[in-house]
Structure formats: structure tokens, C-alpha cells
Design a protein around this motif. Structure first.
Motif, PDB file in Angstrom:
ATOM      1  N   UNK A 123       0.844  -1.201   0.000  1.00 12.55           N
ATOM      2  CA  UNK A 123       0.000   0.000   0.000  1.00 12.55           C
ATOM      3  C   UNK A 123       0.886   1.261   0.000  1.00 12.55           C
ATOM      4  N   UNK A 127       1.059   4.302  -2.559  1.00 12.39           N
ATOM      5  CA  UNK A 127       0.858   5.634  -2.008  1.00 12.39           C
ATOM      6  C   UNK A 127       1.985   6.582  -2.439  1.00 12.39           C
ATOM      7  N   UNK A 152       3.199  14.558   3.563  1.00 12.23           N
ATOM      8  CA  UNK A 152       2.736  14.474   4.957  1.00 12.23           C
ATOM      9  C   UNK A 152       1.577  13.483   5.100  1.00 12.23           C
ATOM     10  N   UNK A 153       0.637  13.548   4.166  1.00 10.17           N
ATOM     11  CA  UNK A 153      -0.515  12.618   4.191  1.00 10.17           C
ATOM     12  C   UNK A 153      -0.006  11.177   4.093  1.00 10.17           C
ATOM     13  N   UNK A 156       1.602   9.992   7.262  1.00 11.66           N
ATOM     14  CA  UNK A 156       0.610   9.708   8.319  1.00 11.66           C
ATOM     15  C   UNK A 156       0.095   8.269   8.194  1.00 11.66           C
ATOM     16  N   UNK A 157       0.157   7.712   6.997  1.00  6.32           N
ATOM     17  CA  UNK A 157      -0.306   6.334   6.790  1.00  6.32           C
ATOM     18  C   UNK A 157       0.690   5.302   7.320  1.00  6.32           C
ATOM     19  N   UNK A 160      -0.018   4.165  10.894  1.00  3.53           N
ATOM     20  CA  UNK A 160      -1.314   3.480  10.843  1.00  3.53           C
ATOM     21  C   UNK A 160      -1.149   2.071  10.308  1.00  3.53           C
ATOM     22  N   UNK A 163       0.007   0.004  13.107  1.00  3.43           N
ATOM     23  CA  UNK A 163      -1.098  -0.253  14.037  1.00  3.43           C
ATOM     24  C   UNK A 163      -2.008  -1.341  13.494  1.00  3.43           C
ATOM     25  N   UNK A 164      -2.150  -1.353  12.171  1.00  2.00           N
ATOM     26  CA  UNK A 164      -3.029  -2.361  11.550  1.00  2.00           C
ATOM     27  C   UNK A 164      -2.538  -3.785  11.815  1.00  2.00           C
ATOM     28  N   UNK A 167      -4.201  -4.666  15.009  1.00  2.00           N
ATOM     29  CA  UNK A 167      -5.655  -4.778  14.860  1.00  2.00           C
ATOM     30  C   UNK A 167      -6.035  -6.039  14.110  1.00  2.00           C
ATOM     31  N   UNK A 168      -5.321  -6.308  13.028  1.00  2.58           N
ATOM     32  CA  UNK A 168      -5.670  -7.475  12.215  1.00  2.58           C
ATOM     33  C   UNK A 168      -5.286  -8.785  12.907  1.00  2.58           C
ATOM     34  N   UNK A 169      -4.529  -8.696  13.977  1.00  2.00           N
ATOM     35  CA  UNK A 169      -4.170  -9.848  14.798  1.00  2.00           C
ATOM     36  C   UNK A 169      -3.552 -10.981  13.989  1.00  2.00           C
TER      37      UNK A 169
ATOM     38  N   UNK B 190      -5.161   4.873  -2.402  1.00  2.00           N
ATOM     39  CA  UNK B 190      -4.158   4.199  -1.549  1.00  2.00           C
ATOM     40  C   UNK B 190      -4.232   4.552  -0.056  1.00  2.00           C
ATOM     41  N   UNK B 191      -4.345   5.856   0.329  1.00  2.00           N
ATOM     42  CA  UNK B 191      -4.456   6.103   1.778  1.00  2.00           C
ATOM     43  C   UNK B 191      -5.783   5.651   2.374  1.00  2.00           C
ATOM     44  N   UNK B 218     -11.627  -3.456  18.151  1.00  2.00           N
ATOM     45  CA  UNK B 218     -10.286  -3.194  17.595  1.00  2.00           C
ATOM     46  C   UNK B 218     -10.370  -2.388  16.307  1.00  2.00           C
ATOM     47  N   UNK B 219     -11.243  -2.829  15.402  1.00  2.00           N
ATOM     48  CA  UNK B 219     -11.380  -2.135  14.117  1.00  2.00           C
ATOM     49  C   UNK B 219     -11.967  -0.732  14.300  1.00  2.00           C
ATOM     50  N   UNK B 222      -9.364   1.511  15.548  1.00  2.00           N
ATOM     51  CA  UNK B 222      -8.464   1.852  14.439  1.00  2.00           C
ATOM     52  C   UNK B 222      -9.059   2.984  13.603  1.00  2.00           C
ATOM     53  N   UNK B 229      -5.934  11.118  13.366  1.00  2.00           N
ATOM     54  CA  UNK B 229      -4.649  11.433  12.730  1.00  2.00           C
ATOM     55  C   UNK B 229      -4.874  12.330  11.511  1.00  2.00           C
ATOM     56  N   UNK B 230      -5.850  11.964  10.665  1.00  2.00           N
ATOM     57  CA  UNK B 230      -6.055  12.754   9.456  1.00  2.00           C
ATOM     58  C   UNK B 230      -6.718  14.103   9.739  1.00  2.00           C
ATOM     59  N   UNK B 233      -3.651  16.078  10.536  1.00  2.00           N
ATOM     60  CA  UNK B 233      -2.908  16.388   9.299  1.00  2.00           C
ATOM     61  C   UNK B 233      -3.650  17.485   8.529  1.00  2.00           C
TER      62      UNK B 233
END
Lengths: 230, 244
Positions: A123, A127, A152-153, A156-157, A160, A163-164, A167-169, B190-191, B218-219, B222, B229-230, B233
Motif C-alpha cells: 500500500x 501511495x 505528509x498525508x 501519516x499512513x 497506521x 497499528x493495523x 488490529x488485524x491480529x 491508496x491512503x 479493535x477495528x 483503528x 490522525x487525518x 494532518x
């Protein structure tokens, strides 16, 4: 027209990169212990993970430089952002390729969709590739400003994406760096760090060369316009 | 000289302008609704027909029309792709009728301008989901109760916020670009992938009989972090977007 100190810096960083690469290759293949479970294929870890970490650091450099551009509007910072994202993109491609090779050796398939980190790098790759699409579509000062905002955008991903993982374990991918430190013996950690330093030194060397090249290119363009004017 | 209106009043005025324009023309919302319905039909024909190859946990062939396990993916891929339409049209009326130039010379902060656009996008998405989510539940989900529907509504509120904030930024970045229509999906999708992953996961956790609370929480967490966060930004960059 040619910035001699900048050229010398670029050459110095090239030499440092070469030394670090030779040392890291020697250390990885002849000094670091071979993994009991995975054997020789585990050596790819030193390239895959070190490259991934270096890519993330480079994207952070791009983001900091983008912030500096937005604050100061100095073109120099835009150049650093662009070169950093270019190098980070190449490193990300390497992460995906080495990850696929490792996946084939470990899990019998080149791609696993339930490994969020590999998927996340895919991803990030898309991006940051779109950064260059944006850059080529906008003209003038807006190009620099919008590129900085997009950098910057995109950055920021990055957290995240990490972190995913939680979350996705997913338990497919080994977690190398945990909250309590590095999850590997010191004999491996040393060569991992040397490998990462080599990747980062290569980035600095490429950055220096690219900045020199950009400056020369601009000076040449100016000269050409002057000559045409005469 | 008249005093400058309060920021809240400026925001409401900008938002009312966007929503009134949409209510009068209905050009974005109707296009989004039709596009979303068509996408879901395409997903049904593409995936639903393959559902017969699946088996239930008892080892029996699944019902051909029951594609409940895919609802999260179908719904959020549909909404993400449909959002591209809304985001792409977000600044077009202002640009085409040169309203943007007038707004930019008005004593309105850039942050307010962008916030109004993000809220307008959020409202558009929520209206879209008000129609699309019941349709998706009706077509694709078996055995769902009010609690599960409530859980899906929370996911919609969170995920739409993420899409709206990101979309308002991307719409501006592509506003002055060449080949804007081609550029926007390349920049915007993509983001948005983490949002689609999390929203699909949360919807899946909420619609499979009893809610898997651990996964759902959890989701949702997230999505909330992503939105936060956005928002930060966006807050940091809004002033630079129209800094001409």
C-alpha cells in the motif's frame, strides 16, 4: 557552477556506503549465526527487515523536509523530499521482493494476504508512487506545495500501517522489534544494525549526488536561457 | 465597518451553500446512489455466483445467494469507489462558476473553508449510506438483528469521517491538476485502503450472527485513530492548500 564541497560529501558518503556494505555482507554470511529453524534463507532477514526500517526512516526524513518546506518555502527542502521519496520507493519495492522470496521459502507461497505488514508495504508503495503522479500533474509553485502536503498525508499512513498489524491480529509475520526491545540475540542484532546503517548510508550518498545533480541541472538551465537571451 | 462574522456562523454559511447547491441540482448524490447500486450488482454477479463453491461450517454447500461473509468487503469497496465521485465533484461548482476566487478573497479562514467541505462530504456520504446500507443488508445478509444494524451504523459514522477528511484534502490537491479525473483515484484510494480494511473487518464482525466484540472494538478503535490522525494532518495543512 559545480559545488565542490557537495561533490566531496557525496564521494565521502559513497565510500562509507561501500565499506558498510562489504562489512555487513561479510558479517551476515560469515559471522552471524545461522538460524536453527530456517537455515540459510533466514539471512534474507538482514536485508528485508533492515531495508524496511531504512525505508520508514527515509519516509520520515521526507515528511520532516516537507514540513520544513511548508514553513520556509525553500526549494532545497522540496528537493530533499522528492529524492527521499524516490529512494524510499525503491527500498519499498525491495522490501516487497525480499518479503516474497522469504514467504516462498517459509510458507511455500510468494504472497500471503494475511500478513498485514507485507500488504502494508504494498500500500505504501502505491501511495508514494502516486506522489510522483501528483508532481507531474501540477505546475509551478503549487507543485512544490501540494507535493509537500501529500508527503505528509502519505507519512501519516505509515504508523497506521503498523497499528493495523495489531488490529488485524496476524501471527504469520514474526515481530522483530517489540515494545520491550529487539526480539533477537545480540549476535544477530549487531549485523542487522550494520546492514541498516549500510542502507541508510546508501540513501545519504544518493541524496547528495541527486542534490548536486539538481543544482547543476538548474544552473545549466539558467545558463541556457541567458545564452538564448543574448 | 461591519464586524467579521463569528467563525461558527461562517462555517454554517459555507456548509449551507454546499448543501443548498446539492439540494437544488442533486447532481452528485443521485450519481453516487446509482453508481453505488450498480457496483453492488456487479459484485453480486462477480462474487455471488461463486458462493456456490463455498461450504457451510457443517460441510454442506452454502446457499447460492447467501454471501453474508463478503458483505463488509462489498459494502466498503462500493462506498470507497463511490466516494471518488463525490470527492471529485467537491470543488467543481466553485471552480466552474469562479465562486472559489470570490470565497478566497473573502475574510474567511482557509481552515473553515476546508472544514465546511469536509462536513459537506460527510453529510453526502451519510445520506448515501442511509440508502446503500439497508439495500446491502436486504440483498446480501441473512439473519441480522437491530443490535447488529446499530453496530454497522457506528462503523458508517466512523469510516465516513475518515473518508470525508481525507477526501476534502485530496479534492484540493487535484483541483488544479492536469487530468484531474484520472489523478484523483490514484491519490485518494491508496491512503483509503486501511479504512476499507478496518471498516470491512468491523462490518464483518458485526454481521456474522453474534457480534465478535473484541474484533469489532479493535477495528472501530483503528477507524477512530485514523480519523483523528487525518484531522490533525488536515488541520496542519489546510492553510497551505489555498496559499496562493
Amino acid at each position: 557552477m559545480i559545488d565542490r564541497p557537495a561533490q566531496r560529501r557525496a564521494l565521502l558518503w559513497s565510500a562509507i556506503t561501500a565499506v558498510l556494505m562489504v562489512v555487513s555482507l561479510f558479517g551476515i554470511f560469515f559471522v552471524a549465526p545461522t538460524d536453527g529453524d530456517q537455515g540459510i534463507i533466514q539471512k534474507i532477514f538482514y536485508f528485508h527487515v533492515a531495508d524496511a526500517m531504512a525505508a520508514l526512516i527515509i519516509f520520515a526524513v521526507a515528511a520532516v523536509s516537507a514540513i520544513l518546506y511548508l514553513r520556509t518555502r525553500k526549494e532545497r527542502y522540496d528537493e530533499i523530499t522528492t529524492v527521499s521519496i524516490g529512494v524510499g520507493l525503491v527500498y519499498s519495492i525491495l522490501v516487497v521482493i525480499t518479503g516474497s522470496i522469504w514467504a516462498k521459502a517459509s510458507w511455500g507461497t510468494y504472497w500471503v494476504w494475511n500478513d498485514p505488514r507485507l500488504v502494508t508495504f504494498l500500500i505504501l508503495l502505491l501511495l508514494y508512487a502516486s506522489y510522483f503522479v501528483l508532481r507531474s500533474s501540477v505546475e509551478g509553485e503549487r507543485r512544490l506545495r501540494y507535493s509537500a502536503i501529500f508527503a505528509l498525508i502519505a507519512f501519516a499512513s505509515v504508523p497506521l500501517s503498523f497499528y493495523s498489524v495489531r488490529v488485524a491480529r496476524s501471527f504469520v509475520h514474526p515481530v522483530v522489534i517489540t515494545n520491550s526491545g529487539a526480539n533477537m540475540p545480540t549476535s544477530m542484532l549487531v549485523w542487522f544494525l550494520v546492514s541498516m546503517a549500510a542502507f541508510l548510508a546508501l540513501f545519504v550518498a544518493v541524496l547528495q549526488f541527486e542534490l548536486v545533480q539538481m543544482r547543476v541541472g538548474k544552473a545549466l538551465q539558467k545558463l541556457k536561457l541567458q545564452l538564448e537571451g543574448d | 465597518m461591519r464586524a467579521q462574522p463569528h467563525a461558527g456562523r461562517q462555517l454554517v454559511a459555507l456548509l449551507r451553500k454546499d448543501l443548498r447547491l446539492e439540494l437544488r441540482t442533486r447532481e452528485i448524490l443521485i450519481a453516487m446512489l446509482l453508481f453505488a447500486t450498480m457496483l453492488m450488482l456487479l459484485f453480486q454477479f462477480g462474487i455471488g455466483e461463486r458462493a456456490q463453491d463455498l461450504e457451510t461450517p457443517d460441510g454442506l454447500p452454502a446457499q447460492v445467494t447467501d454471501i453474508t461473509p463478503f458483505i463488509g468487503g462489498i459494502l466498503w469497496a462500493t462506498i470507497a469507489l463511490t466516494a471518488v465521485l463525490g470527492v471529485g465533484r467537491a470543488w467543481v461548482p466553485e471552480r466552474e462558476q469562479r465562486v472559489l476566487d470570490a470565497i478566497l478573497v473573502a475574510p474567511v479562514s482557509r481552515s473553515l473553508l476546508m472544514s465546511a467541505k469536509a462536513i459537506s462530504l460527510y453529510v453526502h456520504l451519510l445520506v448515501l449510506e442511509l440508502v446503500i446500507v439497508p439495500v446491502a443488508i436486504l440483498f446480501f445478509v441473512r439473519g441480522i438483528g437491530p443490535v447488529q444494524v446499530g453496530a454497522v451504523v457506528v462503523v458508517c459514522l466512523l469510516a465516513s469521517l475518515c473518508i470525508a477528511v481525507l477526501g476534502s484534502l485530496m479534492a484540493c490537491l487535484s483541483l488544479y491538476a492536469r487530468a484531474r479525473e484520472a489523478l484523483l483515484p490514484v491519490l485518494f484510494l491508496p491512503p483509503l485502503v486501511p479504512v476499507v480494511i478496518a471498516a470491512s473487518g468491523a462490518t464483518h464482525a458485526a454481521t456474522q450472527g453474534t457480534i465478535d466484540m473484541q474484533e469489532y472494538r479493535g477495528y472501530c478503535l483503528f477507524l477512530a485513530i485514523y480519523a483523528l490522525v487525518f484531522c490533525l494532518v488536515a488541520y496542519a495543512t489546510y492553510d497551505h492548500v489555498f496559499d496562493d
